[in-house]
Write a protein that holds these residues in place. Structure first.
Motif, mmCIF file in Angstrom:
data_model
loop_
_atom_site.group_PDB
_atom_site.id
_atom_site.type_symbol
_atom_site.label_atom_id
_atom_site.label_comp_id
_atom_site.label_asym_id
_atom_site.label_seq_id
_atom_site.Cartn_x
_atom_site.Cartn_y
_atom_site.Cartn_z
ATOM 1 N N ARG A 91 -104.749 16.314 -7.312
ATOM 2 C CA ARG A 91 -103.309 15.463 -7.387
ATOM 3 C C ARG A 91 -102.967 15.687 -5.690
ATOM 4 O O ARG A 91 -102.277 14.669 -5.221
ATOM 5 C CB ARG A 91 -102.436 16.153 -8.325
ATOM 6 C CG ARG A 91 -101.144 15.600 -8.340
ATOM 7 C CD ARG A 91 -100.246 16.423 -9.117
ATOM 8 N NE ARG A 91 -100.384 16.339 -10.469
ATOM 9 C CZ ARG A 91 -100.946 17.621 -11.232
ATOM 10 N NH1 ARG A 91 -101.093 18.609 -10.348
ATOM 11 N NH2 ARG A 91 -101.361 17.506 -12.505
ATOM 12 N N SER A 117 -98.175 5.120 -6.159
ATOM 13 C CA SER A 117 -97.758 6.409 -6.511
ATOM 14 C C SER A 117 -99.258 7.306 -6.835
ATOM 15 O O SER A 117 -100.037 6.624 -7.573
ATOM 16 C CB SER A 117 -96.870 6.556 -7.782
ATOM 17 O OG SER A 117 -97.437 5.931 -8.939
ATOM 18 N N PRO A 118 -99.117 8.561 -6.565
ATOM 19 C CA PRO A 118 -100.389 9.316 -6.963
ATOM 20 C C PRO A 118 -100.785 9.138 -8.482
ATOM 21 O O PRO A 118 -101.802 9.011 -8.786
ATOM 22 C CB PRO A 118 -100.117 10.679 -6.710
ATOM 23 C CG PRO A 118 -99.290 10.457 -5.700
ATOM 24 C CD PRO A 118 -98.317 9.208 -5.779
ATOM 25 N N ARG A 119 -99.460 9.307 -9.319
ATOM 26 C CA ARG A 119 -99.916 9.304 -10.797
ATOM 27 C C ARG A 119 -100.593 7.925 -11.272
ATOM 28 O O ARG A 119 -101.634 8.110 -11.962
ATOM 29 C CB ARG A 119 -98.730 9.611 -11.671
ATOM 30 C CG ARG A 119 -98.894 9.415 -13.190
ATOM 31 C CD ARG A 119 -97.553 10.037 -13.533
ATOM 32 N NE ARG A 119 -97.265 11.400 -13.569
ATOM 33 C CZ ARG A 119 -96.175 12.105 -14.188
ATOM 34 N NH1 ARG A 119 -95.317 11.362 -14.662
ATOM 35 N NH2 ARG A 119 -95.911 13.220 -13.565
ATOM 36 N N ALA A 120 -99.864 6.773 -10.817
ATOM 37 C CA ALA A 120 -100.472 5.719 -10.985
ATOM 38 C C ALA A 120 -101.902 5.280 -10.761
ATOM 39 O O ALA A 120 -102.722 4.905 -11.303
ATOM 40 C CB ALA A 120 -99.326 4.498 -10.718
ATOM 41 N N MET A 122 -104.086 7.550 -10.086
ATOM 42 C CA MET A 122 -105.117 8.527 -11.117
ATOM 43 C C MET A 122 -105.265 7.984 -12.025
ATOM 44 O O MET A 122 -106.421 7.996 -12.638
ATOM 45 C CB MET A 122 -104.610 9.987 -10.804
ATOM 46 C CG MET A 122 -105.049 10.515 -9.574
ATOM 47 S SD MET A 122 -104.360 12.366 -9.701
ATOM 48 C CE MET A 122 -102.617 12.375 -10.198
ATOM 49 N N GLN A 123 -104.372 7.059 -12.821
ATOM 50 C CA GLN A 123 -104.165 6.755 -14.130
ATOM 51 C C GLN A 123 -105.262 5.388 -14.272
ATOM 52 O O GLN A 123 -106.173 5.132 -14.881
ATOM 53 C CB GLN A 123 -103.053 6.321 -14.686
ATOM 54 C CG GLN A 123 -102.124 7.592 -15.052
ATOM 55 C CD GLN A 123 -100.912 7.143 -15.771
ATOM 56 O OE1 GLN A 123 -100.284 6.088 -15.368
ATOM 57 N NE2 GLN A 123 -100.110 8.092 -16.310
ATOM 58 N N SER A 128 -106.895 11.251 -13.934
ATOM 59 C CA SER A 128 -105.902 12.059 -14.438
ATOM 60 C C SER A 128 -106.412 13.326 -15.250
ATOM 61 O O SER A 128 -105.697 14.330 -15.175
ATOM 62 C CB SER A 128 -104.846 11.234 -15.580
ATOM 63 O OG SER A 128 -104.496 10.067 -14.716
ATOM 64 N N ALA A 131 -106.647 16.160 -12.458
ATOM 65 C CA ALA A 131 -105.562 16.094 -11.426
ATOM 66 C C ALA A 131 -105.266 17.649 -10.795
ATOM 67 O O ALA A 131 -104.953 17.734 -9.819
ATOM 68 C CB ALA A 131 -104.276 15.432 -11.986
#
Length: 265
Positions: A91, A117-120, A122-123, A128, A131
């Motif tokens: 992450r 964004s990192p979350r988006a 990785m998804q 994810s 992470a």
């Protein structure tokens, strides 16, 4: 895309990047063999525009500018330079890499929308699930894939230069398959893997530093044309006074006699 012409570099004691020439096109994977770790890192920094060669030149899209090459190329996983720290999580590596992307860029070669964004991100790339894992705990193919995809997450980057990906104890076939999946002709992304030795029997181009580039052989002469030329030569009339096969090459058809030097004396 990138034209490398007699690139070379010395360190304090030796020539670590001997004169090297090759070209890489958009959407291509090339293995560059250099036997020393220092030479591989120096070549990676030069190819990506982070350092100028001691001799030779590099042209990106026929332009020699260092700044343009620095924007269009990324050096990936260079140990002690761009490799992530061992304690960093996936992450955090993603967050720091995406944070370095420029806010605005003109991107004629990239049509896809990359999550910011990192979350988006990785998804979108199915990261994810790992992470929270340390990046050094990832299997070698996944580590290389992650870091290369993050390099291409900068929409300006068209060329990724991997410094010694074979140091992660990848077998030749696994290394080739991992890297080949990361180049894309449609998005015009290319990859140079600077390695100790290229995978045996690879289908991709291999360049050995210091060796002259391999030139494509010319098309062989058409046998039918050659036979026709031989037939034309056979039918052509013999030149006047040409010796026949049974004649003495030293003889002459002139009946005139000449006095020898001995008779003159």
């Amino acid at each position: 895309m990138l034209d490398v012409r007699s690139m070379s570099f010395h360190d304090r004691h030796a020539l670590i990047v001997p004169p090297t020439s090759f070209r890489i096109a958009a959407g291509e994977l090339v293995f560059l063999e250099i036997p020393t770790p220092a030479g591989r890192t120096a070549a990676s920094l030069i190819l990506s525009g982070r350092m100028a060669p001691e001799d030779g030149e590099l042209l990106l899209d026929d332009e020699p500018g260092l700044r343009a090459r620095r924007r269009a190329a990324a050096v990936v996983d260079a140990e002690g330079i761009t490799s992530p720290e061992h304690f960093m999580s996936v992450r955090r590596v993603v967050a720091e890499s995406l944070g370095l992307r420029p806010l605005r860029a003109r991107l004629p070669h990239r049509r896809d929308r990359i999550p910011s964004s990192p979350r988006a991100w990785m998804q979108a790339h199915d990261w994810s699930g790992v992470a929270g894992d340390h990046v050094d705990a990832l299997p070698a193919p996944e580590r290389i894939e992650l870091l290369t995809l993050l390099a291409f997450a900068d929409p300006q980057v068209r060329l990724a230069v991997l410094d010694s990906p074979d140091r992660h104890d990848l077998t030749g076939e696994t290394l080739e398959d991992t890297l080949a999946a990361l180049v894309d002709e449609e998005s015009a992304t290319s990859l140079i893997a600077v390695v100790d030795r290229a995978p045996a029997g690879t289908d991709h181009r291999v360049v050995s530093a210091g060796e002259p580039p391999v030139e494509c052989p010319q098309d062989p002469e058409d046998p039918d044309d050659a036979d026709a030329d031989d037939a034309d030569d056979a039918d052509a009339p013999a030149p006047e006074n040409a010796p026949t096969p049974d004649s003495d090459p030293g003889s002459t058809t002139d009946d005139t006699t000449h006095d020898s030097p001995a008779e003159d004396r």
